[in-house]
Design a protein around this motif. Structure first.
Motif, short mmCIF file in Angstrom:
data_model
loop_
_atom_site.label_atom_id
_atom_site.label_comp_id
_atom_site.label_asym_id
_atom_site.label_seq_id
_atom_site.Cartn_x
_atom_site.Cartn_y
_atom_site.Cartn_z
N HIS A 142 -7.25 -13.10 -27.00
CA HIS A 142 -8.08 -14.36 -27.54
C HIS A 142 -8.29 -14.38 -28.78
CE1 HIS A 142 -9.12 -16.47 -23.74
NE2 HIS A 142 -9.51 -15.41 -23.27
N ILE A 175 -15.54 -17.41 -27.25
CA ILE A 175 -14.19 -17.33 -27.31
C ILE A 175 -13.71 -18.62 -27.51
CG2 ILE A 175 -12.32 -16.94 -25.48
CD1 ILE A 175 -14.06 -15.23 -24.23
N THR A 217 -10.11 -19.58 -27.94
CA THR A 217 -8.95 -19.94 -27.06
C THR A 217 -9.33 -20.06 -25.62
OG1 THR A 217 -8.30 -17.51 -27.34
CG2 THR A 217 -7.11 -19.20 -28.81
N THR A 218 -8.26 -20.28 -24.72
CA THR A 218 -8.45 -20.23 -23.32
C THR A 218 -7.42 -20.03 -22.36
OG1 THR A 218 -9.57 -21.89 -21.43
CG2 THR A 218 -8.21 -22.94 -23.24
N SER A 264 -3.14 -16.49 -29.21
CA SER A 264 -3.68 -15.90 -27.71
C SER A 264 -2.42 -15.52 -27.32
CB SER A 264 -4.32 -16.92 -26.99
OG SER A 264 -3.65 -17.90 -26.56
#
Length: 256
Positions: A233, A244, A246-247, A106
């Protein structure tokens, strides 16, 4: 090579992505005038290794660092250095984590200090375009639908969408099929199926779309030297709505 992931494998990628998200958060806390990009690299490297992961980029095709840090007119693949951040800079931080056999990936672009309003808008709209693309990462849609969503959102503001670099599948390898361009036509390209894990990563220029490679063999820069933004992402294709993996939660906590 297209490799669809099992639910067990997706769970491991989520664990990888959580380490990645927290590492990004530690970097976000440190982004301020006067810190060197090498110091940011060290923060990410130590956090990832302390939490059982390995930095995906370190050693990849000979790359020596854990972060790609791209400043101002650099689009992607910038090399961390002794350069210290200055007010007015924008800085793209791209990172990957390898954990229990799987990669996550990311990126986030930050404004440092006082940044021109036109550049702030570029960051906002590039980040928006990431989520516009993610809306199309659903079973039955096509790769071109993702690219069209990104491209149509940012080109209305006169921005240039980079063509030479694209998103990608990932899993046991950092780069797998398919390529996921940030431009395209609706209904074109490979049909998306559940279990496909892809990195969607708009790279959007304030000026023209054209880029050049620096003499270091890594850094990609805008040809017209205007600023560029990059957000990314890792997502998994699902029915109805993408997930999603990833963050940005830890980044946004740090920024607020």
């Amino acid at each position: 090579m297209i490799v669809y992931k099992t639910e067990e494998e997706i769970e491991i990628i989520k664990q990888s992505a959580l380490i990645l998200g927290k590492a990004h958060g530690e970097v976000a806390k440190a982004i301020t005038e006067g810190i060197s990009t090498l110091q940011l690299d060290k923060i990410a490297d130590e956090f990832i290794c302390d939490h059982g992961g390995l930095p995906s980029f370190k050693g990849y095709n000979g790359f020596k660092n854990s972060l790609c840090i791209s400043l101002n007119s650099a689009v992607v693949h910038g090399i961390p250095s002794a350069y210290t951040l200055q007010s007015g800079d924008i800085v793209s931080v791209d990172c990957g984590v390898y954990f229990k056999g799987f990669h996550s990936d990311s990126a986030y672009t930050y404004a440092v200090g006082e940044v021109d309003a036109s550049v702030t808008d570029l960051l906002t709209r590039t980040k928006e375009s990431l989520y516009k693309g993610i809306e199309w990462a659903v079973a039955g849609a096509r790769v071109g639908d993702i690219g069209f969503a990104v491209q149509s959102h940012v080109e209305q503001f006169g921005y240039g969408v980079v063509r030479e670099l694209v998103g990608h599948g990932l899993g046991k390898s950092l780069h797998e099929g398919p390529e996921v361009p940030n431009y395209g036509k609706r209904g074109q390209g490979m049909k998306l199926q559940e279990g496909l894990v892809i990195a969607i990563e708009p790279m959007v220029n304030l000026g023209s779309r054209h880029v050049v490679q620096e003499e270091d063999g890594w850094t990609i820069r805008t040809r017209d030297k205007k600023p560029s933004a990059h957000f990314e992402h890792t997502v998994v294709v699902r029915k109805g709505k993408a997930e999603i993996l990833t963050t940005f939660e830890y980044i946004e906590k740090a920024l607020n």
